[in-house]
Design a protein around this motif. Structure first.
Motif, short mmCIF file in Angstrom:
data_model
loop_
_atom_site.label_atom_id
_atom_site.label_comp_id
_atom_site.label_asym_id
_atom_site.label_seq_id
_atom_site.Cartn_x
_atom_site.Cartn_y
_atom_site.Cartn_z
N ALA A 83 38.10 8.09 61.08
CA ALA A 83 38.60 7.24 62.17
C ALA A 83 38.07 5.82 62.04
N GLU A 84 38.94 4.89 61.72
CA GLU A 84 38.50 3.52 61.44
C GLU A 84 37.81 2.90 62.65
N SER A 85 38.36 3.17 63.84
CA SER A 85 37.86 2.45 65.01
C SER A 85 36.52 2.97 65.48
N GLU A 86 36.18 4.22 65.18
CA GLU A 86 34.92 4.75 65.69
C GLU A 86 33.92 4.99 64.56
N LEU A 87 34.39 5.45 63.41
CA LEU A 87 33.46 5.80 62.33
C LEU A 87 33.59 4.86 61.14
N ILE A 88 34.25 3.71 61.33
CA ILE A 88 34.50 2.75 60.26
C ILE A 88 35.39 3.38 59.20
N ALA A 89 34.83 4.22 58.32
CA ALA A 89 35.72 4.94 57.39
C ALA A 89 35.23 6.37 57.21
N GLY A 90 34.32 6.81 58.08
CA GLY A 90 33.85 8.19 57.98
C GLY A 90 33.03 8.41 56.72
N TYR A 91 33.28 9.52 56.05
CA TYR A 91 32.43 9.91 54.92
C TYR A 91 32.52 8.96 53.74
N GLN A 92 33.56 8.09 53.69
CA GLN A 92 33.69 7.19 52.53
C GLN A 92 33.12 5.81 52.81
N VAL A 93 32.36 5.68 53.90
CA VAL A 93 31.97 4.33 54.32
C VAL A 93 31.08 3.62 53.30
N GLU A 94 30.23 4.38 52.57
CA GLU A 94 29.30 3.74 51.65
C GLU A 94 29.91 3.55 50.26
N TYR A 95 31.10 4.07 50.04
CA TYR A 95 31.68 4.00 48.70
C TYR A 95 32.48 2.72 48.53
N GLY A 96 32.49 2.25 47.28
CA GLY A 96 33.26 1.05 46.98
C GLY A 96 33.77 1.13 45.56
N GLY A 97 34.67 0.23 45.24
CA GLY A 97 35.16 0.15 43.87
C GLY A 97 35.86 1.42 43.43
N ILE A 98 35.57 1.84 42.21
CA ILE A 98 36.31 2.92 41.60
C ILE A 98 36.01 4.26 42.29
N TYR A 99 34.79 4.42 42.83
CA TYR A 99 34.46 5.68 43.50
C TYR A 99 35.29 5.83 44.77
N TRP A 100 35.45 4.74 45.46
CA TRP A 100 36.30 4.80 46.64
C TRP A 100 37.74 5.08 46.23
N ALA A 101 38.16 4.49 45.11
CA ALA A 101 39.52 4.72 44.62
C ALA A 101 39.74 6.20 44.32
#
Lengths: 185, 369
Positions: free
Chosen positions: B240-258
């Motif tokens: 939930a973007e509005s409450e949990l920012i991005a939930g379990y993927q919040v710390e991931y970026g770049g290719i891992y998020w992809a």
């Protein structure tokens, strides 16, 4: 038990109406997206999307709009009124008086002063328009250019003076000679 | 195990393309529904936008939070993606390009989906971030709840088809010429009534939802729960973007998020395709044979020919993409449910309805026997 089923059907009805609403907007926007017409109004026209593809399309600015300043230096009599009235001191003028009339402005006023420097710092400008109000020859105007972002803030300082460095030295020379002559008289 | 390699050879590159396309279509659809235009600048009408986004993600620095569990943090996206992709091993592409010949293909697929949740929990826990952890917890509870209606609706299909092999389930929903085991042809009856044999007509008449009307209800249950299983709006509580920012993927970026994003679309595609195979006839055409006008045969070709394979994959993917469009429409229409509403929908509505449908299907099947 009755409310259980009533809830289900009222919710299903709500979901159906929501889907129909979005479907209506979807069709409308797809039709509008092929519409090449530019936006000329602040309020989107009926049957159009709200997106304004800015660099390709732009809203027409009002005629009285106060945006980037422009000085028509040939019409400027270097009266310094704009500098005095400016609340944020964004105009810098260096004036060199001349012994005689050096020309006429387009509305017939006599020019007696050379503008060695006429800089307006758009980064400081507050777009109040006072300078254009006091300008006696109406050479200082506000144009409809509003998109003039730059990478270096110093680029916002616009010079309107056209005199070359040699011309500045020469006119200064002329004026100082004139002053000397006055002292000797 | 090696039998699944040809299937994966088709699905893995296809899924990459599909994700790029789906992201673009989804953004466009969302924009149109909200009276906007969506991506317009990259390529013609923004068609290359997803490729530009992908290139951006590839270039980004991989940042691992100091307090995160380094190894598990890097393992989690790979785990999520691999388990999501493994599900495709048992999915057939055409009637000659079958998935892994397992008798328990359906069970394997559902098992892989359950394993994906471990990856989500892993991502949430190893991030060492309260939003991530909350998101992972929500994802786990949501999955545990919605696995049951999915299982119940799948069970209804198994009652009708008597097999767990997805290739056989697809084959049963078409003409007799399409059935894999030529010696044992399963007959199809319209609405499960013995007098109305439609095996020679094919088309939508032999799809599971027409062979057994209870399966239409089961498909609705499946569709709703598959949205929840693949973490889509209105059931995207885990991210939930509005409450949990991005939930379990919040710390991931770049290719891992992809990777996580790719896995999300992969699971969505997997669930939709599973629904199509189980309920909407898999690779079979929707047009029935009408007397001498053999429409089903024309639009499905003969099996083991190039044309037949083309038609089979066309109908399978076409139906899947069509259902996906509907799911995207649903996504951009409905608001997100609250956590208690989510649980109530599952336990108070979907599971009783699923059990009822199961009983009804069972009773109907007894009538046919």
């Amino acid at each position: 038990m009755f409310t259980y089923f009533k809830n289900i059907f009222s919710i299903l009805e709500g979901l159906r109406r929501a889907l129909q609403l979005t479907k209506k907007h979807l069709y409308k926007s797809i039709r509008a997206s092929s519409n090449k017409k530019n936006h000329y109004t602040y309020v989107p026209e009926a049957g159009n999307t709200i997106t304004l593809q800015y660099p390709h399309q732009a809203l027409i600015v009002p005629k009285r709009g106060r945006y980037k300043l422009h000085n028509e230096i040939d019409d400027c009599i270097v009266c310094d009124k704009c500098v005095k009235v400016c609340p944020v001191d964004c105009i810098e003028i260096e004036a060199i008086p001349a012994p005689e009339v050096i020309g006429l402005t387009s509305n017939g006023m006599k020019k007696r002063i050379h503008a060695a420097k006429f800089d307006i710092d758009m980064a400081k400008c507050c777009f109040c328009g006072l300078c254009t109000t006091v300008c006696p020859t109406a050479c200082l105007t506000m144009t409809s250019t509003y998109d003039f972002s730059v990478f270096d803030v110093l680029e916002h300082k616009v010079s309107f003076a056209t005199m070359s460095e040699q011309a500045i030295i020469d006119t200064k020379q002329v004026w100082s000679e004139h002053v000397e002559r006055g002292k000797n008289l | 195990m090696f039998a699944s390699i040809p299937t994966l050879c088709f699905y893995l590159p296809f899924l990459l393309l599909f994700t790029l396309l789906a992201v673009y279509v989804e953004r466009k659809l969302a924009a149109f529904i909200q009276d906007r235009l969506g991506p317009m600048e990259v390529g013609y009408k923004g068609t290359l936008q997803s490729i530009a986004d992908l290139l951006k993600l590839l270039q980004k620095e991989i940042i691992i939070p100091q307090a995160a569990h380094q190894k598990l943090f890097l393992l989690a996206p790979a785990w999520i993606l691999i388990t999501a992709l493994l599900g495709f091993a048992v999915l057939p592409v055409t009637n000659v390009w079958l998935g892994a010949p397992t008798h328990t293909g359906l069970l394997f697929l559902l098992g892989m989906l359950s394993l994906k949740v471990i990856g989500i929990l892993l991502a949430g826990w190893s991030s060492n971030n309260k939003f991530a952890r909350l998101g992972a917890l929500r994802a786990a509870t949501q999955y545990l709840a919605y696995e049951i209606p999915v299982g119940l609706s799948v069970l209804c299909v198994i009652l009708v088809t008597h097999t767990l092999d997805l290739a056989h389930i697809s084959a049963q929903q078409g003409l007799a010429t399409y059935q894999i085991d030529g010696t044992h042809v399963t007959s199809s009856y319209l609405l499960g009534i013995k007098g109305l044999e439609v095996t020679q007509y094919g088309g939508f008449l032999t799809w599971n939802i027409c062979r057994m009307p209870c399966l239409a209800i089961a498909y609705v249950i499946f569709l709703v729960s598959s949205l929840a299983v693949s973490n889509r709006t209105p059931f995207d509580l885990a991210e939930a973007e509005s409450e949990l920012i991005a939930g379990y993927q919040v710390e991931y970026g770049g290719i891992y998020w992809a990777w996580i994003m790719l896995a999300e679309y992969v699971v969505l595609f997997l669930m939709t395709m599973l629904g199509v195979i189980l309920f909407l006839g898999g690779w079979n055409t929707p047009f029935p044979n009408l007397g001498s006008f053999q429409l089903a045969l024309y639009t499905n070709g003969y099996p083991s020919t190039w044309l037949g394979s083309f038609w089979a994959s066309f109908w399978l993917l076409g139906k899947t993409l069509f259902i996906l469009l509907i799911q995207m429409w649903i996504k951009w229409t409905f608001p997100r449910l609250r956590a208690d509403q989510l649980m109530k929908l599952c336990w108070a509505y979907l599971i009783p309805l699923g059990l009822l449908t199961l009983l009804l299907t069972l009773w109907w099947q007894f009538l046919i026997l």
